[in-house]
Design a protein around this motif. Structure first.
Motif, PDB file in Angstrom:
ATOM      1  N   GLU A  62     -12.916  -9.267  -7.665  1.00 25.28           N
ATOM      2  CA  GLU A  62     -12.722  -7.992  -6.989  1.00 25.28           C
ATOM      3  C   GLU A  62     -12.484  -8.298  -5.519  1.00 25.28           C
ATOM      4  O   GLU A  62     -13.377  -8.803  -4.827  1.00 25.28           O
ATOM      5  CB  GLU A  62     -13.933  -7.094  -7.157  1.00 25.28           C
ATOM      6  CG  GLU A  62     -13.707  -5.716  -6.583  1.00 25.28           C
ATOM      7  CD  GLU A  62     -14.756  -4.720  -7.015  1.00 25.28           C
ATOM      8  OE1 GLU A  62     -15.059  -3.844  -6.198  1.00 25.28           O
ATOM      9  OE2 GLU A  62     -15.272  -4.817  -8.144  1.00 25.28           O
ATOM     10  N   GLU A 117     -10.723  -5.666  -0.506  1.00 24.58           N
ATOM     11  CA  GLU A 117      -9.962  -4.438  -0.283  1.00 24.58           C
ATOM     12  C   GLU A 117      -9.888  -3.545  -1.527  1.00 24.58           C
ATOM     13  O   GLU A 117      -9.301  -2.470  -1.464  1.00 24.58           O
ATOM     14  CB  GLU A 117      -8.546  -4.772   0.202  1.00 24.58           C
ATOM     15  CG  GLU A 117      -8.516  -5.429   1.563  1.00 24.58           C
ATOM     16  CD  GLU A 117      -8.823  -6.929   1.557  1.00 24.58           C
ATOM     17  OE1 GLU A 117      -8.933  -7.504   2.644  1.00 24.58           O
ATOM     18  OE2 GLU A 117      -8.964  -7.526   0.463  1.00 24.58           O
ATOM     19  N   GLY A 118     -10.433  -4.013  -2.668  1.00 21.54           N
ATOM     20  CA  GLY A 118     -10.509  -3.133  -3.831  1.00 21.54           C
ATOM     21  C   GLY A 118      -9.991  -3.629  -5.155  1.00 21.54           C
ATOM     22  O   GLY A 118     -10.730  -3.600  -6.135  1.00 21.54           O
ATOM     23  N   PRO A 119      -8.737  -4.064  -5.266  1.00 22.19           N
ATOM     24  CA  PRO A 119      -8.221  -4.404  -6.592  1.00 22.19           C
ATOM     25  C   PRO A 119      -8.951  -5.586  -7.232  1.00 22.19           C
ATOM     26  O   PRO A 119      -9.468  -6.466  -6.531  1.00 22.19           O
ATOM     27  CB  PRO A 119      -6.759  -4.786  -6.329  1.00 22.19           C
ATOM     28  CG  PRO A 119      -6.428  -4.216  -5.011  1.00 22.19           C
ATOM     29  CD  PRO A 119      -7.709  -4.169  -4.235  1.00 22.19           C
ATOM     30  N   ARG A 120      -8.996  -5.590  -8.555  1.00 21.12           N
ATOM     31  CA  ARG A 120      -9.517  -6.734  -9.306  1.00 21.12           C
ATOM     32  C   ARG A 120      -8.335  -7.529  -9.825  1.00 21.12           C
ATOM     33  O   ARG A 120      -7.434  -6.973 -10.458  1.00 21.12           O
ATOM     34  CB  ARG A 120     -10.366  -6.272 -10.480  1.00 21.12           C
ATOM     35  CG  ARG A 120     -11.679  -5.731 -10.048  1.00 21.12           C
ATOM     36  CD  ARG A 120     -12.567  -5.424 -11.231  1.00 21.12           C
ATOM     37  NE  ARG A 120     -13.735  -4.722 -10.736  1.00 21.12           N
ATOM     38  CZ  ARG A 120     -14.372  -3.797 -11.409  1.00 21.12           C
ATOM     39  NH1 ARG A 120     -13.979  -3.468 -12.621  1.00 21.12           N
ATOM     40  NH2 ARG A 120     -15.433  -3.213 -10.891  1.00 21.12           N
ATOM     41  N   ALA A 137      -3.121   4.190  -2.044  1.00 20.16           N
ATOM     42  CA  ALA A 137      -3.567   3.186  -3.010  1.00 20.16           C
ATOM     43  C   ALA A 137      -2.955   1.820  -2.705  1.00 20.16           C
ATOM     44  O   ALA A 137      -1.786   1.713  -2.323  1.00 20.16           O
ATOM     45  CB  ALA A 137      -3.199   3.606  -4.425  1.00 20.16           C
ATOM     46  N   ARG A 145       0.866  -1.179   0.000  1.00 21.38           N
ATOM     47  CA  ARG A 145       0.000   0.000   0.000  1.00 21.38           C
ATOM     48  C   ARG A 145       0.902   1.229   0.000  1.00 21.38           C
ATOM     49  O   ARG A 145       1.873   1.302   0.746  1.00 21.38           O
ATOM     50  CB  ARG A 145      -0.915   0.027   1.212  1.00 21.38           C
ATOM     51  CG  ARG A 145      -1.894   1.224   1.168  1.00 21.38           C
ATOM     52  CD  ARG A 145      -2.877   1.232   2.298  1.00 21.38           C
ATOM     53  NE  ARG A 145      -3.829   0.157   2.298  1.00 21.38           N
ATOM     54  CZ  ARG A 145      -4.971   0.133   1.588  1.00 21.38           C
ATOM     55  NH1 ARG A 145      -5.256   1.123   0.774  1.00 21.38           N
ATOM     56  NH2 ARG A 145      -5.789  -0.897   1.706  1.00 21.38           N
TER      57      ARG A 145
END
Length: 130
Positions: free
Chosen positions: A83, A86-89, A30, A24
Motif C-alpha cells: 500500500e 499515497e493510497g494505491p495498493r 483519484a 491523478r
C-alpha cells in the motif's frame, strides 16, 4: 514488440529515472493505478502526472518457492501487495524477509528487459509502529 502506449511509456520513463509517477485525475482527485489514459473512477480523461514518494507498507505477502519462466530455479522470493503512502495498493516483489505492516521503499521499477517489475525493500528510515 509491444505496441506504443504513451501512458505506459511515460510510466516506464519515470521508473527508469528512479521515480514512481502516477496520473491523478483532475476531475475527481483519484490517483490512477494501473496507469491508463482515463480515470477508472469517473471516466475523465483529464489527468496530470504526479511524483510519488516510493514509500509504502506491506499489506499482504506470500513466499513463492516455485518460479516459472525466468524465475524458474530462483531462490524463494516474496510477492506482496504494497500500500503506497499515497493510497494505491500495488502488486510487487519485496526483497528480504517480509511481514505485514513492514515499511518499504521502491528500489527498482523495471526489469532487465524494460518491463514493469516493481521491487521494494525494507525502509530502514521508517520505524515500525507496535
Amino acid at each position: 514488440m509491444t505496441p506504443e502506449d504513451p501512458v505506459l511509456d511515460r510510466f516506464r520513463e519515470a521508473l527508469s529515472a528512479g521515480r514512481l509517477d502516477l496520473p491523478r485525475c483532475t476531475a475527481c482527485g483519484a490517483l490512477v493505478w494501473y496507469p491508463r489514459a482515463r480515470c477508472p473512477h469517473c471516466m475523465s480523461e483529464s489527468l496530470e502526472w504526479e511524483a510519488l514518494s516510493g514509500s509504502g507498507t506491506v499489506h499482504s505477502c506470500t513466499v513463492n518457492r516455485r518460479g516459472q519462466g525466468k524465475y524458474a530455479g530462483a531462490d524463494p522470493f516474496v510477492i506482496a501487495y504494497v500500500e503506497l503512502a499515497e493510497g494505491p495498493r500495488v502488486l510487487s516483489r519485496v526483497d528480504g524477509t517480509t511481514h505485514i505492516g513492514m515499511p518499504v521503499r521502491l528500489t527498482h521499477g523495471l526489469d532487465d528487459e524494460g518491463q514493469v517489475r516493481l521491487t521494494f525493500e525494507r525502509d530502514p528510515d521508517v520505524k515500525e509502529s507496535s
